[in-house]
Design a protein around this motif. Structure first.
Motif, mmCIF file in Angstrom:
data_model
loop_
_atom_site.group_PDB
_atom_site.id
_atom_site.type_symbol
_atom_site.label_atom_id
_atom_site.label_comp_id
_atom_site.label_asym_id
_atom_site.label_seq_id
_atom_site.Cartn_x
_atom_site.Cartn_y
_atom_site.Cartn_z
ATOM 1 N N GLU A 107 162.925 4.198 42.725
ATOM 2 C CA GLU A 107 163.680 5.162 43.519
ATOM 3 C C GLU A 107 165.105 5.250 42.992
ATOM 4 O OE1 GLU A 107 164.993 2.624 47.388
ATOM 5 O OE2 GLU A 107 162.830 2.679 47.004
ATOM 6 N N LEU A 108 165.652 6.456 43.040
ATOM 7 C CA LEU A 108 167.023 6.688 42.601
ATOM 8 C C LEU A 108 167.977 6.172 43.682
ATOM 9 C CD1 LEU A 108 168.929 7.970 40.493
ATOM 10 C CD2 LEU A 108 168.741 10.101 41.808
ATOM 11 N N LEU A 109 168.809 5.202 43.332
ATOM 12 C CA LEU A 109 169.765 4.623 44.275
ATOM 13 C C LEU A 109 171.133 5.281 44.166
ATOM 14 C CD1 LEU A 109 168.915 0.827 43.791
ATOM 15 C CD2 LEU A 109 167.983 2.418 45.499
ATOM 16 N N ALA A 110 171.520 5.638 42.952
ATOM 17 C CA ALA A 110 172.816 6.286 42.718
ATOM 18 C C ALA A 110 172.769 6.967 41.363
ATOM 19 C CB ALA A 110 173.947 5.262 42.749
ATOM 20 N N GLU A 111 173.620 7.987 41.205
ATOM 21 C CA GLU A 111 173.633 8.730 39.960
ATOM 22 C C GLU A 111 175.034 9.228 39.673
ATOM 23 O OE1 GLU A 111 170.890 12.253 37.983
ATOM 24 O OE2 GLU A 111 171.038 12.124 40.154
ATOM 25 N N GLY A 112 175.433 9.174 38.417
ATOM 26 C CA GLY A 112 176.699 9.737 37.970
ATOM 27 C C GLY A 112 176.406 10.860 37.010
ATOM 28 N N LYS A 113 176.983 12.037 37.263
ATOM 29 C CA LYS A 113 176.649 13.217 36.465
ATOM 30 C C LYS A 113 177.820 13.746 35.648
ATOM 31 C CE LYS A 113 172.964 14.708 39.535
ATOM 32 N NZ LYS A 113 172.381 15.810 40.278
ATOM 33 N N GLU A 114 178.873 12.983 35.548
ATOM 34 C CA GLU A 114 180.047 13.406 34.793
ATOM 35 C C GLU A 114 179.691 13.525 33.306
ATOM 36 O OE1 GLU A 114 184.342 11.446 33.601
ATOM 37 O OE2 GLU A 114 183.368 10.814 35.449
ATOM 38 N N ASP A 115 180.098 14.618 32.667
ATOM 39 C CA ASP A 115 179.813 14.794 31.240
ATOM 40 C C ASP A 115 180.299 13.595 30.446
ATOM 41 O OD1 ASP A 115 178.527 17.183 31.455
ATOM 42 O OD2 ASP A 115 180.267 18.407 30.963
ATOM 43 N N GLY A 116 179.429 13.084 29.589
ATOM 44 C CA GLY A 116 179.771 11.946 28.758
ATOM 45 C C GLY A 116 179.674 10.606 29.448
ATOM 46 N N ARG A 136 177.000 9.987 32.060
ATOM 47 C CA ARG A 136 175.841 10.100 32.940
ATOM 48 C C ARG A 136 175.129 8.762 33.036
ATOM 49 N NH1 ARG A 136 172.143 14.968 32.186
ATOM 50 N NH2 ARG A 136 171.621 14.259 34.268
ATOM 51 N N HIS A 137 174.758 8.416 34.264
ATOM 52 C CA HIS A 137 174.022 7.178 34.494
ATOM 53 C C HIS A 137 173.203 7.310 35.773
ATOM 54 C CE1 HIS A 137 177.469 6.581 37.165
ATOM 55 N NE2 HIS A 137 176.696 5.746 37.833
ATOM 56 N N ALA A 138 172.243 6.409 35.920
ATOM 57 C CA ALA A 138 171.417 6.370 37.127
ATOM 58 C C ALA A 138 171.078 4.921 37.423
ATOM 59 C CB ALA A 138 170.144 7.187 36.938
ATOM 60 N N LEU A 139 171.095 4.591 38.693
ATOM 61 C CA LEU A 139 170.721 3.259 39.152
ATOM 62 C C LEU A 139 169.402 3.391 39.904
ATOM 63 C CD1 LEU A 139 174.208 2.075 40.444
ATOM 64 C CD2 LEU A 139 173.232 1.863 38.142
ATOM 65 N N LEU A 140 168.413 2.631 39.471
ATOM 66 C CA LEU A 140 167.071 2.721 40.034
ATOM 67 C C LEU A 140 166.669 1.391 40.637
ATOM 68 C CD1 LEU A 140 165.396 4.502 36.999
ATOM 69 C CD2 LEU A 140 166.192 5.572 39.104
ATOM 70 N N LEU A 153 168.702 -2.884 43.390
ATOM 71 C CA LEU A 153 168.868 -2.436 42.016
ATOM 72 C C LEU A 153 167.969 -3.215 41.068
ATOM 73 C CD1 LEU A 153 170.414 -0.759 39.880
ATOM 74 C CD2 LEU A 153 172.114 -2.593 39.847
ATOM 75 N N ALA A 154 167.254 -2.507 40.194
ATOM 76 C CA ALA A 154 166.384 -3.139 39.207
ATOM 77 C C ALA A 154 166.719 -2.688 37.788
ATOM 78 C CB ALA A 154 164.918 -2.841 39.511
ATOM 79 N N ILE A 155 166.988 -1.377 37.631
ATOM 80 C CA ILE A 155 167.238 -0.802 36.311
ATOM 81 C C ILE A 155 168.429 0.145 36.386
ATOM 82 C CG2 ILE A 155 166.308 0.678 34.479
ATOM 83 C CD1 ILE A 155 163.541 -0.181 35.315
ATOM 84 N N ALA A 156 169.297 0.046 35.398
ATOM 85 C CA ALA A 156 170.378 1.015 35.230
ATOM 86 C C ALA A 156 170.104 1.776 33.943
ATOM 87 C CB ALA A 156 171.724 0.307 35.159
ATOM 88 N N LEU A 157 170.211 3.092 34.002
ATOM 89 C CA LEU A 157 170.036 3.937 32.825
ATOM 90 C C LEU A 157 171.388 4.525 32.447
ATOM 91 C CD1 LEU A 157 166.831 5.910 33.928
ATOM 92 C CD2 LEU A 157 166.937 3.864 32.479
ATOM 93 N N TRP A 158 171.740 4.421 31.190
ATOM 94 C CA TRP A 158 173.015 4.938 30.685
ATOM 95 C C TRP A 158 172.707 5.932 29.574
ATOM 96 C CZ3 TRP A 158 176.990 3.395 33.572
ATOM 97 C CH2 TRP A 158 176.841 2.226 34.318
ATOM 98 N N GLU A 159 173.089 7.178 29.759
ATOM 99 C CA GLU A 159 172.846 8.185 28.727
ATOM 100 C C GLU A 159 173.969 8.095 27.697
ATOM 101 O OE1 GLU A 159 171.188 12.494 29.199
ATOM 102 O OE2 GLU A 159 173.378 12.604 29.138
ATOM 103 N N GLN A 160 173.787 7.194 26.742
ATOM 104 C CA GLN A 160 174.794 7.026 25.698
ATOM 105 C C GLN A 160 174.183 6.631 24.362
ATOM 106 O OE1 GLN A 160 177.467 4.288 27.606
ATOM 107 N NE2 GLN A 160 176.239 2.515 27.132
#
Length: 151
Positions: free
Chosen positions: A33-42, A44-48, A54-61
């Motif tokens: 489940e999505l717990l939190a999300e950051g959508k700022e350009d450059g 972006r992240h999601a906490l699942l 919290l189990a997994i953090a995704l970092w779009e980098q």
């Protein structure tokens, strides 16, 4: 830190190339489940997580997919309670078009009770879903080393 301190894994953070694609995979196919999300350009992240934890953090980098020959994460393993749960996950992932590293449930080693399924996320990160018992009669793809070490 003392020898009596409690130290355990809190969460795992993964660099990804496309956060929307990774969210579809981890939420849609693995049930996080999505717990939190950051959508700022450059940035972006999601906490699942599961059940609010919290189990997994995704970092779009990341610019490229997972590189197994580089130092760092070897694979990420998710444990379930029973082999039946492993098989349910296998069926759901197969229905979602996921290809597996081995055909069906495999044992972690020749004659061991633990085993599971092995596959990759959209960026190629190696993943495993396993149970501690129930794989006693399953094949072991590698007779001399743990199955999870070489996929």
């Amino acid at each position: 830190m003392t020898a009596t301190s409690t130290l355990r894994t809190g969460h795992v953070a993964l660099n990804v190339t496309d956060i929307a694609r990774s969210l579809a995979f981890y939420e849609g196919l693995l049930g996080f489940e999505l717990l939190a999300e950051g959508k700022e350009d450059g940035r972006r992240h999601a906490l699942l997580g599961r059940e609010g934890r919290l189990a997994i953090a995704l970092w779009e980098q990341a610019e490229d997919g997972y590189a197994p020959a580089r130092a760092g994460l070897h694979h990420l393993a998710f444990q379930v309670d029973t082999m039946d749960e492993v098989r349910v996950a296998e069926a759901e992932l197969a229905a979602g078009g996921i290809e597996f590293a081995y055909d069906g449930v495999v044992a972690h080693g020749e004659g061991t009770a633990s085993g599971g399924i092995f596959f990759h996320d959209p960026d190629g990160t190696r993943l495993e879903i396993y149970a501690a018992t129930g794989a006693e009669t399953a094949p072991a793809p590698h007779a001399t080393a743990p199955t999870c070490g070489f996929f």
